[in-house]
Design a protein around this motif. Structure first.
Motif, PDB file in Angstrom:
ATOM      1  N   ALA A 113      43.183  65.210   4.618  1.00 13.92           N
ATOM      2  CA  ALA A 113      44.390  65.339   3.797  1.00 13.92           C
ATOM      3  C   ALA A 113      44.981  63.970   3.524  1.00 13.92           C
ATOM      4  O   ALA A 113      45.112  63.142   4.430  1.00 13.92           O
ATOM      5  CB  ALA A 113      45.404  66.222   4.508  1.00 13.92           C
ATOM      6  N   GLY A 114      45.340  63.735   2.263  1.00 16.04           N
ATOM      7  CA  GLY A 114      45.884  62.438   1.872  1.00 16.04           C
ATOM      8  C   GLY A 114      44.849  61.515   1.282  1.00 16.04           C
ATOM      9  O   GLY A 114      45.192  60.558   0.580  1.00 16.04           O
ATOM     10  N   GLN A 115      43.568  61.768   1.564  1.00 19.69           N
ATOM     11  CA  GLN A 115      42.497  60.966   0.997  1.00 19.69           C
ATOM     12  C   GLN A 115      41.986  61.623  -0.291  1.00 19.69           C
ATOM     13  O   GLN A 115      42.288  62.789  -0.560  1.00 19.69           O
ATOM     14  CB  GLN A 115      41.369  60.795   2.009  1.00 19.69           C
ATOM     15  CG  GLN A 115      41.753  59.967   3.220  1.00 19.69           C
ATOM     16  CD  GLN A 115      40.572  59.640   4.102  1.00 19.69           C
ATOM     17  OE1 GLN A 115      39.420  59.803   3.717  1.00 19.69           O
ATOM     18  NE2 GLN A 115      40.849  59.162   5.318  1.00 19.69           N
ATOM     19  N   PRO A 116      41.219  60.888  -1.116  1.00 16.71           N
ATOM     20  CA  PRO A 116      40.724  61.470  -2.368  1.00 16.71           C
ATOM     21  C   PRO A 116      39.941  62.758  -2.151  1.00 16.71           C
ATOM     22  O   PRO A 116      39.345  62.967  -1.097  1.00 16.71           O
ATOM     23  CB  PRO A 116      39.817  60.358  -2.922  1.00 16.71           C
ATOM     24  CG  PRO A 116      40.372  59.096  -2.346  1.00 16.71           C
ATOM     25  CD  PRO A 116      40.851  59.466  -0.966  1.00 16.71           C
ATOM     26  N   HIS A 117      39.956  63.590  -3.179  1.00 13.38           N
ATOM     27  CA  HIS A 117      39.245  64.863  -3.109  1.00 13.38           C
ATOM     28  C   HIS A 117      37.761  64.667  -3.382  1.00 13.38           C
ATOM     29  O   HIS A 117      37.309  63.588  -3.766  1.00 13.38           O
ATOM     30  CB  HIS A 117      39.857  65.844  -4.098  1.00 13.38           C
ATOM     31  CG  HIS A 117      41.247  66.289  -3.708  1.00 13.38           C
ATOM     32  ND1 HIS A 117      41.964  67.215  -4.435  1.00 13.38           N
ATOM     33  CD2 HIS A 117      42.031  65.948  -2.655  1.00 13.38           C
ATOM     34  CE1 HIS A 117      43.145  67.416  -3.852  1.00 13.38           C
ATOM     35  NE2 HIS A 117      43.200  66.654  -2.780  1.00 13.38           N
ATOM     36  N   ALA A 118      37.011  65.745  -3.202  1.00 12.19           N
ATOM     37  CA  ALA A 118      35.554  65.677  -3.310  1.00 12.19           C
ATOM     38  C   ALA A 118      35.105  65.171  -4.674  1.00 12.19           C
ATOM     39  O   ALA A 118      34.154  64.375  -4.781  1.00 12.19           O
ATOM     40  CB  ALA A 118      34.966  67.062  -3.052  1.00 12.19           C
ATOM     41  N   GLU A 119      35.786  65.612  -5.747  1.00 14.03           N
ATOM     42  CA  GLU A 119      35.376  65.224  -7.087  1.00 14.03           C
ATOM     43  C   GLU A 119      35.468  63.713  -7.283  1.00 14.03           C
ATOM     44  O   GLU A 119      34.619  63.114  -7.957  1.00 14.03           O
ATOM     45  CB  GLU A 119      36.251  65.937  -8.136  1.00 14.03           C
ATOM     46  CG  GLU A 119      36.122  67.457  -8.122  1.00 14.03           C
ATOM     47  CD  GLU A 119      37.134  68.153  -7.227  1.00 14.03           C
ATOM     48  OE1 GLU A 119      37.544  69.279  -7.556  1.00 14.03           O
ATOM     49  OE2 GLU A 119      37.519  67.566  -6.176  1.00 14.03           O
ATOM     50  N   VAL A 120      36.481  63.111  -6.691  1.00 14.07           N
ATOM     51  CA  VAL A 120      36.669  61.660  -6.842  1.00 14.07           C
ATOM     52  C   VAL A 120      35.502  60.906  -6.214  1.00 14.07           C
ATOM     53  O   VAL A 120      34.929  59.986  -6.822  1.00 14.07           O
ATOM     54  CB  VAL A 120      38.007  61.223  -6.209  1.00 14.07           C
ATOM     55  CG1 VAL A 120      38.132  59.695  -6.225  1.00 14.07           C
ATOM     56  CG2 VAL A 120      39.175  61.874  -6.924  1.00 14.07           C
ATOM     57  N   PHE A 121      35.141  61.294  -4.996  1.00 10.78           N
ATOM     58  CA  PHE A 121      34.027  60.623  -4.326  1.00 10.78           C
ATOM     59  C   PHE A 121      32.713  60.846  -5.077  1.00 10.78           C
ATOM     60  O   PHE A 121      31.884  59.927  -5.182  1.00 10.78           O
ATOM     61  CB  PHE A 121      33.902  61.116  -2.882  1.00 10.78           C
ATOM     62  CG  PHE A 121      34.952  60.566  -1.968  1.00 10.78           C
ATOM     63  CD1 PHE A 121      34.969  59.219  -1.623  1.00 10.78           C
ATOM     64  CD2 PHE A 121      35.931  61.389  -1.440  1.00 10.78           C
ATOM     65  CE1 PHE A 121      35.941  58.707  -0.774  1.00 10.78           C
ATOM     66  CE2 PHE A 121      36.904  60.892  -0.591  1.00 10.78           C
ATOM     67  CZ  PHE A 121      36.916  59.546  -0.254  1.00 10.78           C
ATOM     68  N   ALA A 122      32.509  62.059  -5.601  1.00 13.35           N
ATOM     69  CA  ALA A 122      31.277  62.345  -6.325  1.00 13.35           C
ATOM     70  C   ALA A 122      31.196  61.543  -7.621  1.00 13.35           C
ATOM     71  O   ALA A 122      30.131  61.019  -7.978  1.00 13.35           O
ATOM     72  CB  ALA A 122      31.175  63.839  -6.610  1.00 13.35           C
ATOM     73  N   LEU A 123      32.325  61.441  -8.325  1.00  8.67           N
ATOM     74  CA  LEU A 123      32.344  60.667  -9.567  1.00  8.67           C
ATOM     75  C   LEU A 123      32.144  59.181  -9.295  1.00  8.67           C
ATOM     76  O   LEU A 123      31.453  58.481 -10.048  1.00  8.67           O
ATOM     77  CB  LEU A 123      33.663  60.897 -10.307  1.00  8.67           C
ATOM     78  CG  LEU A 123      33.840  62.293 -10.936  1.00  8.67           C
ATOM     79  CD1 LEU A 123      35.263  62.483 -11.435  1.00  8.67           C
ATOM     80  CD2 LEU A 123      32.837  62.507 -12.068  1.00  8.67           C
ATOM     81  N   GLN A 124      32.731  58.677  -8.220  1.00  6.04           N
ATOM     82  CA  GLN A 124      32.502  57.274  -7.850  1.00  6.04           C
ATOM     83  C   GLN A 124      31.038  57.031  -7.532  1.00  6.04           C
ATOM     84  O   GLN A 124      30.473  55.996  -7.897  1.00  6.04           O
ATOM     85  CB  GLN A 124      33.368  56.914  -6.645  1.00  6.04           C
ATOM     86  CG  GLN A 124      34.858  56.811  -6.941  1.00  6.04           C
ATOM     87  CD  GLN A 124      35.682  56.552  -5.691  1.00  6.04           C
ATOM     88  OE1 GLN A 124      35.191  56.640  -4.567  1.00  6.04           O
ATOM     89  NE2 GLN A 124      36.964  56.253  -5.879  1.00  6.04           N
ATOM     90  N   ASP A 125      30.424  57.997  -6.847  1.00  7.66           N
ATOM     91  CA  ASP A 125      29.010  57.872  -6.491  1.00  7.66           C
ATOM     92  C   ASP A 125      28.127  57.902  -7.737  1.00  7.66           C
ATOM     93  O   ASP A 125      27.134  57.168  -7.827  1.00  7.66           O
ATOM     94  CB  ASP A 125      28.636  59.024  -5.560  1.00  7.66           C
ATOM     95  CG  ASP A 125      27.261  58.857  -4.934  1.00  7.66           C
ATOM     96  OD1 ASP A 125      26.849  57.707  -4.685  1.00  7.66           O
ATOM     97  OD2 ASP A 125      26.596  59.880  -4.668  1.00  7.66           O
ATOM     98  N   ALA A 126      28.515  58.703  -8.717  1.00  9.42           N
ATOM     99  CA  ALA A 126      27.707  58.841  -9.933  1.00  9.42           C
ATOM    100  C   ALA A 126      27.888  57.669 -10.891  1.00  9.42           C
ATOM    101  O   ALA A 126      26.945  57.284 -11.589  1.00  9.42           O
ATOM    102  CB  ALA A 126      28.060  60.148 -10.642  1.00  9.42           C
ATOM    103  N   GLY A 127      29.097  57.121 -10.944  1.00  9.53           N
ATOM    104  CA  GLY A 127      29.372  56.037 -11.883  1.00  9.53           C
ATOM    105  C   GLY A 127      29.177  56.489 -13.319  1.00  9.53           C
ATOM    106  O   GLY A 127      29.524  57.620 -13.690  1.00  9.53           O
ATOM    107  N   ALA A 128      28.552  55.640 -14.126  1.00  2.00           N
ATOM    108  CA  ALA A 128      28.348  55.939 -15.544  1.00  2.00           C
ATOM    109  C   ALA A 128      27.401  57.107 -15.757  1.00  2.00           C
ATOM    110  O   ALA A 128      27.400  57.739 -16.824  1.00  2.00           O
ATOM    111  CB  ALA A 128      27.818  54.699 -16.267  1.00  2.00           C
ATOM    112  N   SER A 129      26.603  57.447 -14.752  1.00  2.00           N
ATOM    113  CA  SER A 129      25.663  58.563 -14.881  1.00  2.00           C
ATOM    114  C   SER A 129      26.362  59.915 -14.980  1.00  2.00           C
ATOM    115  O   SER A 129      25.728  60.915 -15.312  1.00  2.00           O
ATOM    116  CB  SER A 129      24.701  58.581 -13.683  1.00  2.00           C
ATOM    117  OG  SER A 129      23.927  57.392 -13.643  1.00  2.00           O
ATOM    118  N   ALA A 130      27.663  59.947 -14.680  1.00  2.00           N
ATOM    119  CA  ALA A 130      28.399  61.207 -14.767  1.00  2.00           C
ATOM    120  C   ALA A 130      28.592  61.670 -16.203  1.00  2.00           C
ATOM    121  O   ALA A 130      28.762  62.874 -16.452  1.00  2.00           O
ATOM    122  CB  ALA A 130      29.754  61.067 -14.077  1.00  2.00           C
ATOM    123  N   VAL A 131      28.569  60.746 -17.151  1.00  2.00           N
ATOM    124  CA  VAL A 131      28.827  61.088 -18.549  1.00  2.00           C
ATOM    125  C   VAL A 131      27.785  62.095 -19.033  1.00  2.00           C
ATOM    126  O   VAL A 131      26.577  61.859 -18.935  1.00  2.00           O
ATOM    127  CB  VAL A 131      28.805  59.827 -19.436  1.00  2.00           C
ATOM    128  CG1 VAL A 131      29.008  60.222 -20.908  1.00  2.00           C
ATOM    129  CG2 VAL A 131      29.873  58.847 -18.997  1.00  2.00           C
TER     130      VAL A 131
END
Length: 351
Positions: free
Chosen positions: A55-73
């Protein structure tokens, strides 16, 4: 919002299972928040993944998007719970998925939290993103039974734990009870405590056993100091115990312990949700308290650790419960059974 079609369902189930595996990594550390996992997929390959750790830290989507970077598009996000739509200690995850250029979002189940409750899906669909809901819903919800029940009913998910002999006895007539079950069974109980926002016990248990009721396992997937400390509640209608830094009882030396002097268990459970955000409650107590929770139909899950030993007719029963006929019996469904060391662990739900 679309319903999954058969052509996509097998692939969606596979990637959602990966998201559930991600969510499990936060199972013991996220309280009072739910455990959530997210996997980003593009061209049928995983390009990013993450989970909500605390709690208080970024949610799962944030970490996944950071991990994906530009590949998320142009990719697809698989999320075990509806992305949030409100700003709390972290920004809305639905907006994060939109800004990242995600074209499709697959969600295991909607979030019943009134602050979300379909609003996350609406944000995504209003942005032109395809949304599919209902993939592995039961498996995902099993990770957050307490949170989901509390959001829906304002009552916590209650687990009652009992350690017993083969003949259903929990202590000798003298009160001696350490130890009926094995060290392996007691270690398994640590997992139940780590899942719990609150642990309820009775004053009799404190006086007889002087328990710690804390999480001290070295065999969890995380270190015990990362697990939020469960709130201990002592049922003490006779007012025999209180906070005292010089007490002979370990728990009475802790100022955070809540002493409940009233008979109304429903009021207590609702207060644990509303005032303390305790959504999963573990009851570790004697036969009287166990019987009270069962008779009032307040138990969602009964976990019995049964040792292969006999303590005899004069030993204390596992539950104080006295039906007058078979018609008044309490029936339960065996949901799971496994061997823990020499003992048998039964997980049951009242019918």
């Amino acid at each position: 919002m679309s319903i999954p079609n058969h052509a996509q369902e097998a692939q969606d189930r596979y990637f959602m299972m990966l998201a559930i595996q991600q969510a499990k990594q936060g199972l013991y550390t996220t309280r009072p928040n739910p455990a959530v996992g997210c996997v980003i997929v593009r061209a049928e390959s995983v390009v990013g993944q993450g989970f909500h750790p605390k709690a208080g830290q970024p949610h799962a989507e944030v970490f996944a998007l950071q991990d994906a970077g530009a590949s998320a598009v142009g990719g697809t996000a698989y999320v075990t719970l509806e992305p949030c739509s409100h700003t709390g200690r972290t920004p809305p995850c639905a907006l994060g998925l939109i800004d990242a250029g995600i074209k499709r979002v697959v969600i295991a189940g909607l979030d019943p939290n009134p602050q979300v409750a379909g609003r996350g899906v609406k944000l995504l669909e209003d942005a032109g993103i395809e949304v599919t809901v209902g993939i592995l819903t039961d498996q995902a919800e099993a990770l957050n039974r307490g949170f989901l029940k509390a959001m829906r009913t304002q009552m916590p998910y209650v687990r009652l734990k009992i350690a017993t002999s083969l003949d259903g006895r929990t202590a000798m007539a003298s009160g001696e009870s350490k130890w009926i079950t094995s060290a392996q069974a007691r270690e398994d109980v640590q997992k139940l405590r780590a899942l719990s926002g609150a642990i309820i016990t009775g004053s009799e248990t404190i006086i007889a056993d002087d328990p710690q009721l804390n999480v001290r396992s070295t065999q969890l997937c995380v270190s015990a100091d990362q697990v939020p400390t469960p709130k201990v509640v002592v049922l003490d209608r006779r007012q025999r115990l209180q906070y005292d830094p010089k007490s002979n009882y370990q728990l009475c030396r802790q100022s955070e312990v809540l002493y409940w002097r009233e008979d109304d268990l429903v009021k207590l459970l609702k207060r644990l949700v509303s005032d303390h955000q305790c959504y999963d409650v573990l009851v570790e107590a004697g036969a009287g308290v166990a019987g009270s929770f069962l008779k009032q139909q307040l138990v969602d899950e009964l976990i019995v650790y049964q040792a292969p030993c006999l303590l005899g007719i004069k030993a204390r029963p596992m539950v104080e419960f006295s039906p007058l006929s078979l018609a008044q019996q309490l029936r339960l469904d065996i949901c799971a059974h496994e061997k823990i060391g020499p003992d048998l662990k039964l997980t049951l739900q009242p019918l």
